[in-house]
Design a protein around this motif. Structure first.
Motif, PDB file in Angstrom:
ATOM      1  N   LEU A 138      65.668  61.510  75.122  1.00  0.00           N
ATOM      2  CA  LEU A 138      66.924  60.867  75.362  1.00  0.00           C
ATOM      3  C   LEU A 138      67.074  60.841  76.917  1.00  0.00           C
ATOM      4  CD1 LEU A 138      69.151  62.430  72.526  1.00  0.00           C
ATOM      5  CD2 LEU A 138      68.724  60.148  73.022  1.00  0.00           C
ATOM      6  N   ARG A 139      66.605  61.830  77.507  1.00  0.00           N
ATOM      7  CA  ARG A 139      66.394  61.709  79.053  1.00  0.00           C
ATOM      8  C   ARG A 139      65.865  60.399  79.379  1.00  0.00           C
ATOM      9  NH1 ARG A 139      64.927  67.400  80.312  1.00  0.00           N
ATOM     10  NH2 ARG A 139      66.867  68.518  80.219  1.00  0.00           N
ATOM     11  N   LEU A 140      64.706  60.126  78.833  1.00  0.00           N
ATOM     12  CA  LEU A 140      63.828  59.092  79.400  1.00  0.00           C
ATOM     13  C   LEU A 140      64.669  57.760  79.117  1.00  0.00           C
ATOM     14  CD1 LEU A 140      60.700  58.175  79.856  1.00  0.00           C
ATOM     15  CD2 LEU A 140      60.525  57.502  77.933  1.00  0.00           C
ATOM     16  N   VAL A 141      65.677  57.799  78.125  1.00  0.00           N
ATOM     17  CA  VAL A 141      66.426  56.522  77.888  1.00  0.00           C
ATOM     18  C   VAL A 141      67.809  56.386  78.463  1.00  0.00           C
ATOM     19  CG1 VAL A 141      64.966  55.689  75.898  1.00  0.00           C
ATOM     20  CG2 VAL A 141      67.021  56.946  75.658  1.00  0.00           C
ATOM     21  N   GLY A 142      68.169  57.514  79.007  1.00  0.00           N
ATOM     22  CA  GLY A 142      69.331  58.120  79.600  1.00  0.00           C
ATOM     23  C   GLY A 142      70.521  58.039  78.768  1.00  0.00           C
ATOM     24  N   VAL A 162      67.949  53.845  71.819  1.00  0.00           N
ATOM     25  CA  VAL A 162      67.860  54.928  71.078  1.00  0.00           C
ATOM     26  C   VAL A 162      66.918  54.440  70.195  1.00  0.00           C
ATOM     27  CG1 VAL A 162      68.839  56.034  69.075  1.00  0.00           C
ATOM     28  CG2 VAL A 162      70.475  55.497  71.023  1.00  0.00           C
ATOM     29  N   ALA A 163      66.581  53.360  69.862  1.00  0.00           N
ATOM     30  CA  ALA A 163      65.418  52.787  68.946  1.00  0.00           C
ATOM     31  C   ALA A 163      64.115  52.905  70.021  1.00  0.00           C
ATOM     32  CB  ALA A 163      65.857  51.217  68.515  1.00  0.00           C
ATOM     33  N   ILE A 164      64.098  52.708  71.030  1.00  0.00           N
ATOM     34  CA  ILE A 164      62.979  53.011  71.801  1.00  0.00           C
ATOM     35  C   ILE A 164      62.704  54.561  71.694  1.00  0.00           C
ATOM     36  CG2 ILE A 164      61.927  52.935  74.081  1.00  0.00           C
ATOM     37  CD1 ILE A 164      63.438  50.359  74.524  1.00  0.00           C
ATOM     38  N   ALA A 165      63.851  55.431  71.858  1.00  0.00           N
ATOM     39  CA  ALA A 165      63.500  56.863  72.146  1.00  0.00           C
ATOM     40  C   ALA A 165      63.091  57.100  70.717  1.00  0.00           C
ATOM     41  CB  ALA A 165      64.747  57.550  72.033  1.00  0.00           C
ATOM     42  N   ARG A 166      63.464  56.698  69.398  1.00  0.00           N
ATOM     43  CA  ARG A 166      62.701  56.926  68.016  1.00  0.00           C
ATOM     44  C   ARG A 166      61.377  56.753  68.105  1.00  0.00           C
ATOM     45  NH1 ARG A 166      65.348  53.848  63.336  1.00  0.00           N
ATOM     46  NH2 ARG A 166      64.591  52.299  64.573  1.00  0.00           N
ATOM     47  N   ALA A 167      61.163  55.460  68.756  1.00  0.00           N
ATOM     48  CA  ALA A 167      59.839  54.896  68.486  1.00  0.00           C
ATOM     49  C   ALA A 167      58.676  55.795  69.132  1.00  0.00           C
ATOM     50  CB  ALA A 167      59.574  53.210  68.992  1.00  0.00           C
ATOM     51  N   ILE A 168      59.275  56.150  70.373  1.00  0.00           N
ATOM     52  CA  ILE A 168      58.208  57.157  71.037  1.00  0.00           C
ATOM     53  C   ILE A 168      58.278  58.379  71.070  1.00  0.00           C
ATOM     54  CG2 ILE A 168      58.170  55.294  72.805  1.00  0.00           C
ATOM     55  CD1 ILE A 168      59.916  57.129  74.306  1.00  0.00           C
ATOM     56  N   ILE A 169      59.078  58.962  70.292  1.00  0.00           N
ATOM     57  CA  ILE A 169      59.274  60.574  70.008  1.00  0.00           C
ATOM     58  C   ILE A 169      58.177  60.933  69.619  1.00  0.00           C
ATOM     59  CG2 ILE A 169      60.273  60.507  67.567  1.00  0.00           C
ATOM     60  CD1 ILE A 169      62.502  62.470  69.185  1.00  0.00           C
ATOM     61  N   GLY A 170      57.030  60.635  68.862  1.00  0.00           N
ATOM     62  CA  GLY A 170      55.842  61.185  68.278  1.00  0.00           C
ATOM     63  C   GLY A 170      54.714  60.861  69.487  1.00  0.00           C
ATOM     64  N   ASP A 171      55.264  60.591  70.582  1.00  0.00           N
ATOM     65  CA  ASP A 171      53.982  60.093  71.655  1.00  0.00           C
ATOM     66  C   ASP A 171      53.058  59.168  70.903  1.00  0.00           C
ATOM     67  OD1 ASP A 171      55.124  61.599  73.767  1.00  0.00           O
ATOM     68  OD2 ASP A 171      54.102  63.530  72.921  1.00  0.00           O
ATOM     69  N   PRO A 172      53.186  58.192  70.617  1.00  0.00           N
ATOM     70  CA  PRO A 172      52.252  57.265  69.991  1.00  0.00           C
ATOM     71  C   PRO A 172      51.487  56.739  71.086  1.00  0.00           C
ATOM     72  CG  PRO A 172      54.316  56.055  69.902  1.00  0.00           C
ATOM     73  CD  PRO A 172      54.708  57.422  70.355  1.00  0.00           C
ATOM     74  N   PRO A 173      50.154  56.451  70.940  1.00  0.00           N
ATOM     75  CA  PRO A 173      49.225  56.004  71.975  1.00  0.00           C
ATOM     76  C   PRO A 173      49.787  54.325  72.236  1.00  0.00           C
ATOM     77  CG  PRO A 173      47.871  56.340  70.133  1.00  0.00           C
ATOM     78  CD  PRO A 173      49.186  57.015  69.741  1.00  0.00           C
ATOM     79  N   SER A 198      58.160  52.327  81.821  1.00  0.00           N
ATOM     80  CA  SER A 198      57.881  53.661  82.264  1.00  0.00           C
ATOM     81  C   SER A 198      56.993  54.383  81.138  1.00  0.00           C
ATOM     82  CB  SER A 198      59.150  54.520  82.175  1.00  0.00           C
ATOM     83  OG  SER A 198      59.794  54.632  81.155  1.00  0.00           O
ATOM     84  N   ILE A 199      57.090  54.042  79.894  1.00  0.00           N
ATOM     85  CA  ILE A 199      56.241  54.412  78.567  1.00  0.00           C
ATOM     86  C   ILE A 199      54.860  54.158  78.887  1.00  0.00           C
ATOM     87  CG2 ILE A 199      55.659  54.178  76.294  1.00  0.00           C
ATOM     88  CD1 ILE A 199      58.889  53.699  76.140  1.00  0.00           C
ATOM     89  N   HIS A 200      54.687  53.159  79.389  1.00  0.00           N
ATOM     90  CA  HIS A 200      53.351  52.213  79.816  1.00  0.00           C
ATOM     91  C   HIS A 200      52.698  53.084  81.182  1.00  0.00           C
ATOM     92  CE1 HIS A 200      50.888  49.534  82.483  1.00  0.00           C
ATOM     93  NE2 HIS A 200      50.198  49.637  81.413  1.00  0.00           N
ATOM     94  N   ALA A 201      53.693  53.588  82.105  1.00  0.00           N
ATOM     95  CA  ALA A 201      53.134  54.233  83.265  1.00  0.00           C
ATOM     96  C   ALA A 201      52.708  55.783  82.776  1.00  0.00           C
ATOM     97  CB  ALA A 201      54.208  54.370  84.134  1.00  0.00           C
ATOM     98  N   ARG A 202      53.241  56.179  81.651  1.00  0.00           N
ATOM     99  CA  ARG A 202      52.955  57.444  81.152  1.00  0.00           C
ATOM    100  C   ARG A 202      51.390  57.456  80.212  1.00  0.00           C
ATOM    101  NH1 ARG A 202      57.964  60.853  80.034  1.00  0.00           N
ATOM    102  NH2 ARG A 202      59.148  60.448  81.670  1.00  0.00           N
ATOM    103  N   GLY A 203      50.958  56.276  80.123  1.00  0.00           N
ATOM    104  CA  GLY A 203      49.492  56.034  79.563  1.00  0.00           C
ATOM    105  C   GLY A 203      49.467  55.294  78.252  1.00  0.00           C
TER     106      GLY A 203
END
Ligand SMILES: Nc1ncnc2c1ncn2[C@@H]1O[C@H](COP(=O)(O)OP(=O)(O)OP(=O)(O)O)[C@@H](O)[C@H]1O
Ligand SMILES: [Mg+2]
Length: 243
Positions: A138-142, A162-173, A198-203
């Motif tokens: 939630l911080r990541l998406v403000g 929020v949909a993006i937050a949900r998509a990345i909450i499991g740290d998918p590669p 920013s998700i891309h920047a995290r790898g």
């Protein structure tokens, strides 16, 4: 016409994602949606997938999720041929991919926080990690302040975040976004793209299917161009402009 992009099969196994001579025909309607698609995406790459309506973008993403099987050809993901995956391994495969759609597809009767907790439960993440993960995404998406809101109490742009937050909450590669900015004005679209960057920047490896000329021009990235089911261009110049 055959695709001009050709690589040997062995090459793909080193890539995060590889399509080798992939064709897709929807059997019931006999619609040929993809023809002889060849490309590879390395771990940690960001790329746009563009093309007019009906070009085959969503079909290609469905193949990657193994929601569809190619009619012929092979799809590699992290070195594995998706055709070989069965049973539990299909579920495990899908957990490696965070998906964002044009419509946010949040559970309407649950708060933002509960939507995220639902995803964590499905993913089998230990309870001890839940609170930290919810706060982090939630911080990541403000949107920490919207934790207790229901989807209908959010703006369209916030819902998509929020949909993006949900998509990345499991740290998918890998993160796949299918027209994630289609319902948004340019300001909100840019916010969403910034989050995906920013998700891309995290790898993460990120693929964004889009019609938006503004986005593709604003973010000089690799662009895969589909036209009527064929991959007609793989542009790494950062100067591609949609017609
Ligand atoms: N379930 C289906 N059954 C039969 N044909 C389908 C199905 N889904 C898509 N198609 C067809 O496959 C082709 C590619 O469709 P697809 O949805 O992949 O395009 P797209 O590039 O995502 O388009 P859009 O930008 O409108 O979302 C189209 O001709 C479409 O009509
Ligand atoms: Mg589509």
């Amino acid at each position: 016409m055959k695709s001009h992009i050709r690589l040997t099969p062995g090459f793909y196994t080193a890539a995060m994602i590889g399509f080798h001579r992939v064709t897709l025909e929807y059997a019931r309607t006999q619609t040929k949606a993809l023809y002889d698609i060849n490309f590879e995406i390395k771990k940690g790459e960001f790329c746009f997938l563009v093309g007019h309506s009906g070009a085959g973008k969503s079909s290609l993403l469905s193949l990657l999720l193994k929601r569809l099987e190619p009619t012929s050809g092979a799809i590699y993901f992290g070195g594995e041929n998706l055709r070989a995956l069965r049973g539990d391994r299909i579920a495990l495969h899908r957990r490696k991919i965070g998906v964002v759609f044009q419509d946010h597809r949040l559970l309407k009767d649950q708060t933002v926080e509960d939507n995220l907790l639902f995803a964590l439960r499905v993913l089998g993440v230990p309870k001890a990690e839940w609170e930290n993960r919810v706060t982090r995404v939630l911080r990541l998406v403000g949107l920490v302040h919207k934790k207790r809101s229901f989807p209908e109490e959010l703006s369209v742009g916030e819902s998509q975040r929020v949909a993006i937050a949900r998509a990345i909450i499991g740290d998918p590669p890998v993160v796949l976004a299918d027209e994630p900015t289609g319902n948004l004005d340019l300001t909100n679209a840019i916010t969403v793209l910034e989050i995906l960057k920013s998700i891309h920047a995290r790898g993460a490896t990120v693929i964004v299917a889009t019609h938006s000329r503004e986005l593709v021009e604003a973010y000089p990235q690799r662009v895969l161009v589909l036209k009527a089911g064929q991959l007609v261009r793989d542009d790494r110049s950062g100067k591609y402009s949609l017609s």
